[in-house]
Design a protein around this motif. Structure first.
Motif, PDB file in Angstrom:
ATOM      1  N   ALA A 138       0.835  -1.200   0.000  1.00 41.33           N
ATOM      2  CA  ALA A 138       0.000   0.000   0.000  1.00 41.33           C
ATOM      3  C   ALA A 138       0.866   1.246   0.000  1.00 41.33           C
ATOM      4  O   ALA A 138       2.023   1.234   0.421  1.00 41.33           O
ATOM      5  CB  ALA A 138      -0.925   0.005   1.216  1.00 41.33           C
ATOM      6  N   ASN A 142      -1.905   6.086   2.209  1.00 41.50           N
ATOM      7  CA  ASN A 142      -3.256   5.549   2.053  1.00 41.50           C
ATOM      8  C   ASN A 142      -3.307   4.097   2.533  1.00 41.50           C
ATOM      9  O   ASN A 142      -3.842   3.221   1.861  1.00 41.50           O
ATOM     10  CB  ASN A 142      -3.700   5.633   0.582  1.00 41.50           C
ATOM     11  CG  ASN A 142      -5.197   5.404   0.422  1.00 41.50           C
ATOM     12  OD1 ASN A 142      -5.979   5.729   1.303  1.00 41.50           O
ATOM     13  ND2 ASN A 142      -5.584   4.825  -0.696  1.00 41.50           N
ATOM     14  N   PRO A 144      -4.892   1.189   4.382  1.00 44.28           N
ATOM     15  CA  PRO A 144      -6.239   0.919   4.914  1.00 44.28           C
ATOM     16  C   PRO A 144      -6.187   0.595   6.402  1.00 44.28           C
ATOM     17  O   PRO A 144      -5.290  -0.104   6.871  1.00 44.28           O
ATOM     18  CB  PRO A 144      -6.691  -0.313   4.113  1.00 44.28           C
ATOM     19  CG  PRO A 144      -5.800  -0.349   2.906  1.00 44.28           C
ATOM     20  CD  PRO A 144      -4.496   0.230   3.343  1.00 44.28           C
ATOM     21  N   PHE A 147     -10.148  -3.952   6.287  1.00 40.24           N
ATOM     22  CA  PHE A 147     -10.855  -4.427   5.102  1.00 40.24           C
ATOM     23  C   PHE A 147     -12.204  -4.992   5.546  1.00 40.24           C
ATOM     24  O   PHE A 147     -12.275  -5.738   6.532  1.00 40.24           O
ATOM     25  CB  PHE A 147     -10.066  -5.518   4.380  1.00 40.24           C
ATOM     26  CG  PHE A 147      -8.870  -5.015   3.623  1.00 40.24           C
ATOM     27  CD1 PHE A 147      -8.990  -3.967   2.719  1.00 40.24           C
ATOM     28  CD2 PHE A 147      -7.620  -5.582   3.804  1.00 40.24           C
ATOM     29  CE1 PHE A 147      -7.894  -3.502   2.009  1.00 40.24           C
ATOM     30  CE2 PHE A 147      -6.523  -5.133   3.106  1.00 40.24           C
ATOM     31  CZ  PHE A 147      -6.654  -4.084   2.206  1.00 40.24           C
ATOM     32  N   ASP A 167     -13.726  -2.879  -0.542  1.00 35.57           N
ATOM     33  CA  ASP A 167     -12.910  -1.840  -1.156  1.00 35.57           C
ATOM     34  C   ASP A 167     -11.452  -2.122  -0.838  1.00 35.57           C
ATOM     35  O   ASP A 167     -11.058  -2.136   0.324  1.00 35.57           O
ATOM     36  CB  ASP A 167     -13.323  -0.463  -0.605  1.00 35.57           C
ATOM     37  CG  ASP A 167     -12.549   0.688  -1.249  1.00 35.57           C
ATOM     38  OD1 ASP A 167     -11.745   0.418  -2.154  1.00 35.57           O
ATOM     39  OD2 ASP A 167     -12.770   1.839  -0.839  1.00 35.57           O
ATOM     40  N   HIS A 168     -10.652  -2.333  -1.884  1.00 39.02           N
ATOM     41  CA  HIS A 168      -9.231  -2.609  -1.672  1.00 39.02           C
ATOM     42  C   HIS A 168      -8.453  -1.343  -1.328  1.00 39.02           C
ATOM     43  O   HIS A 168      -7.288  -1.427  -0.928  1.00 39.02           O
ATOM     44  CB  HIS A 168      -8.632  -3.261  -2.916  1.00 39.02           C
ATOM     45  CG  HIS A 168      -9.191  -4.607  -3.192  1.00 39.02           C
ATOM     46  ND1 HIS A 168      -8.956  -5.301  -4.363  1.00 39.02           N
ATOM     47  CD2 HIS A 168      -9.987  -5.431  -2.447  1.00 39.02           C
ATOM     48  CE1 HIS A 168      -9.568  -6.472  -4.335  1.00 39.02           C
ATOM     49  NE2 HIS A 168     -10.210  -6.571  -3.179  1.00 39.02           N
ATOM     50  N   GLN A 169      -9.072  -0.193  -1.509  1.00 38.60           N
ATOM     51  CA  GLN A 169      -8.497   1.101  -1.136  1.00 38.60           C
ATOM     52  C   GLN A 169      -7.121   1.330  -1.753  1.00 38.60           C
ATOM     53  O   GLN A 169      -6.233   1.925  -1.144  1.00 38.60           O
ATOM     54  CB  GLN A 169      -8.422   1.227   0.393  1.00 38.60           C
ATOM     55  CG  GLN A 169      -9.794   1.042   1.070  1.00 38.60           C
ATOM     56  CD  GLN A 169      -9.700   1.072   2.577  1.00 38.60           C
ATOM     57  OE1 GLN A 169      -9.245   2.043   3.160  1.00 38.60           O
ATOM     58  NE2 GLN A 169     -10.144   0.002   3.226  1.00 38.60           N
ATOM     59  N   GLY A 170      -6.958   0.848  -2.980  1.00 41.52           N
ATOM     60  CA  GLY A 170      -5.703   1.064  -3.695  1.00 41.52           C
ATOM     61  C   GLY A 170      -4.600   0.100  -3.333  1.00 41.52           C
ATOM     62  O   GLY A 170      -3.507   0.170  -3.906  1.00 41.52           O
TER      63      GLY A 170
END
Length: 218
Positions: A138, A142, A144, A147, A167-170
């Motif tokens: 990551a 950002n 996370p 999850f 949402d993998h949040q990038g």
């Protein structure tokens, strides 16, 4: 964006086991910051600050700013904590320095949504978390905090994978496949074994169990 936590530290001049023991005798925890192709920075920490972070849980995915008097704060991750084998008190902390633009490997906890309305769980099924934390790469800005997996419509026997995370949040998983995160397992049935009581001894010819017939008079 995950919160950055500031930790105050003091500089240590000497490395080695003897210097580390001296730091501990002074009531502090020796630590080091390494990485980003820079020379290692030796530190000492207040043990109360270390324990505070450990009690929060998820410390391996938190971002830290380690501040030493007279120097710019260093952005890093807490990578490893060594503990005393008897007292379980922290005796050394390793931090990894973050380089600009570098993606970091972190473990992020999994949280379930909708357990209270899931048909499978209401029918007695059990949410079996195969992976309570997911290891991902990551952006440090950002990371996370968690999850989420929605099990509100889950039935017994359903399987949830990395692709089912809301949402993998990038972030990208370090495992190169759509791996299993969670299953809804059937309820465990406990079978009680009934042990039969021992049979009573068979009666003799006159109905007196266990005793021989009286001798006939001549």
């Amino acid at each position: 964006m995950v919160q950055t936590i500031r930790i105050e530290a003091a500089a240590r001049e000497r490395a080695g086991k003897g210097a580390a023991r001296a730091t501990r005798r002074g009531g502090m925890v020796p630590a080091v910051i390494y990485g980003a192709k820079q020379e290692a920075t030796l530190l000492s920490l207040d043990p109360r600050d270390v324990m505070k972070e450990l009690h929060k849980g998820g410390w391996q995915s938190h971002l830290y700013e380690v501040a030493v008097a007279g120097a710019a704060p260093v952005r890093c991750l807490m990578r490893d904590v060594q503990f005393h084998p008897v007292s379980d008190q922290p005796i050394h902390v390793d931090f990894q320095r973050l380089a600009a633009g570098q993606h970091i490997r972190v473990k992020v906890p999994v949280v379930l949504l909708g357990e209270e309305v899931s048909p499978g769980i209401k029918a007695g099924g059990v949410a079996n978390l195969v992976r309570r934390d997911l290891e991902v790469m990551a952006d440090p800005d950002n990371v996370p905090e968690r999850f989420e997996v929605d099990v509100s419509a889950a039935e017994i026997g359903d399987t949830f994978r990395w692709s089912n995370v809301k949402d993998h949040q990038g972030a990208s998983a370090t495992i190169a496949r759509d791996f299993v995160v969670l299953t809804i397992a059937p309820p465990v049935v406990v079978v009680e074994e009934v042990v039969a009581a021992p049979a009573a001894p068979a009666p003799d010819a006159k109905g007196k169990g266990g005793k021989g017939a009286p001798a006939k008079k001549k």
